[in-house]
Scaffold this active site. Sequence first.
Site, short mmCIF file in Angstrom:
data_model
loop_
_atom_site.label_atom_id
_atom_site.label_comp_id
_atom_site.label_asym_id
_atom_site.label_seq_id
_atom_site.Cartn_x
_atom_site.Cartn_y
_atom_site.Cartn_z
N ASP A 25 0.97 -1.12 0.21
CA ASP A 25 0.47 0.51 0.68
C ASP A 25 0.80 1.35 0.16
O ASP A 25 0.99 1.69 0.99
CB ASP A 25 -0.64 -0.12 0.76
CG ASP A 25 -1.61 1.09 1.91
OD1 ASP A 25 -1.58 1.99 0.86
OD2 ASP A 25 -2.77 1.14 2.29
N TYR A 245 1.05 1.10 15.06
CA TYR A 245 -0.04 0.36 13.87
C TYR A 245 0.94 1.94 12.75
O TYR A 245 0.87 2.92 12.89
CB TYR A 245 -1.61 1.10 14.11
CG TYR A 245 -2.61 0.54 13.52
CD1 TYR A 245 -2.37 -0.45 12.70
CD2 TYR A 245 -2.82 2.39 12.42
CE1 TYR A 245 -3.70 -0.12 11.42
CE2 TYR A 245 -3.82 1.63 11.30
CZ TYR A 245 -4.59 0.55 11.31
OH TYR A 245 -5.02 0.33 9.53
N LYS A 248 -2.37 -1.71 7.75
CA LYS A 248 -3.41 -2.88 7.82
C LYS A 248 -2.46 -4.09 7.34
O LYS A 248 -1.72 -3.39 6.14
CB LYS A 248 -5.09 -2.98 7.34
CG LYS A 248 -5.73 -3.96 8.68
CD LYS A 248 -5.50 -3.87 9.90
CE LYS A 248 -5.35 -5.25 10.40
NZ LYS A 248 -5.15 -5.35 11.87
P1 13P Z 1 -4.96 0.22 5.02
O1 13P Z 1 -3.86 -0.81 5.93
O2 13P Z 1 -5.52 0.06 4.02
O3 13P Z 1 -4.14 1.69 4.31
O4 13P Z 1 -5.73 1.03 5.97
C1 13P Z 1 -5.60 1.44 6.89
C2 13P Z 1 -6.98 1.70 7.99
O5 13P Z 1 -6.95 1.95 9.25
C3 13P Z 1 -8.47 2.70 8.01
O6 13P Z 1 -8.55 2.89 8.25
MG MG Z 2 -4.42 -1.45 2.67
MG MG Z 3 -3.37 2.73 3.15
#
Ligand code: 13P
Ligand code: MG
Ligand code: MG
Length: 391
Positions: A25, A245, A248
């Site tokens: 990402d 964090y 994801k």
């Molecule tokens: P991604 O990891 O897909 O960027 O999502 C992050 C997120 O916290 C969405 O609320």
């Molecule tokens: Mg993502």
């Molecule tokens: Mg993202």
Amino acid sequence: MTRTATMIPGRGETMRVTVSIIKADIGAIGGHTIPSAEVIGIARERVERAKRSLLIDGYTCHTGDDIALIMTHTRGVGNAEVHQLAWETFVACTEKAKTQGLYGAGQDLLKDAFSGNVRGLGPGSAEMEFQERPSEALMLLLGDKCGAGAYNLPLYLAFADPMYSPGLLVSEALHDGFTFQILDMDYSGGDRMITLPAPDRLYDIAALLRDTNRYAIRGIWSRKFPNEQAVAVGTERLRNIAGKYVGKDDPPAIVRVQKIFPATEEFGPVFGLGAFVGGDTRGSHNLPLMPVPINTPASTYFCCPMVSALGFSVHEGILTGPSDLFADPFWHHVRDQVAGKAMEMRRQGFFEPAMLPMSELEYGGIVARLKGLEREFKVQQQTAGAPAGSE
Ligand code: 13P
Ligand code: MG
Ligand code: MG
């Protein structure tokens, strides 16, 4: 794992091929939605160019805001040149993403320097080397807004439960069951794994896989043909690399299907369940895993976790496809039902299990706040009248 060589009858001498999915990402338009056309264009162009040298074949797509490079070659798993191609591609994509002000530009590139393999640097990878069957059928899974354990229930049902996988009953090739390799994602001292055969150890497998935040299927093998790997899942956890964090994990997976493995259509009902998984908004909630077509944007509805499935045939490393496996009309109905589950869960807002338990919360704020409240707790005697501290 030691494996005895049991050949698939009638296969003869075919090619050994490696399939590598490396994904990241690296930023998206207007939030965590989709990469820009220009960024995907750079990724596609790099993969196309490498087809003339390093790679046999390749395909580039995205699920939500994660770009996947799907590559075939003969260099084996963890090859430094293939990983370098992916890393340099993502670095070039990040440069473009920054010039466009994309949200979270370079999100998954957590380290500055490449050191021979993308593992531990941020991008996720699923790779598998195998000897091609004459009709080699693959299903590639690409996730967004979910953790590496998101495929635990669908893969468990497809590879170990005859209620969902009738091939286990009706096909001699599947009847011996499958071996599950399961990773403990909370262990920081390396890849701590356990290998358990199904059906013999079914309840132990189930006891582990139910905890999708801690345990993830890493691989599955045929028991009748122990050299034949059925599944490889990318189980990297961004949180373990970054220490906090940052986004994801959004796992990729390679699944070989048909003949000695479950049939493609046996994966339909197991993904149609829309099992609740951790992820979605701020990586801090539980919502159902929504099966979506290839190149679907992340959902504005609370970033509901999503998975797309690409069907490919492979011959001498050349990919024919993809067939978009969650795009046929049936999936409209499935998506309506999964959306219903998601909306019902969202009605209870921050209350568990809609929000993840404290131990799994990806954002530090609420955890720090609760620690702050600790000093206000007082052990009190059971006495009549107003409690100490009340106005
Ligand atoms: P991604 O990891 O897909 O960027 O999502 C992050 C997120 O916290 C969405 O609320
Ligand atoms: Mg993502
Ligand atoms: Mg993202």
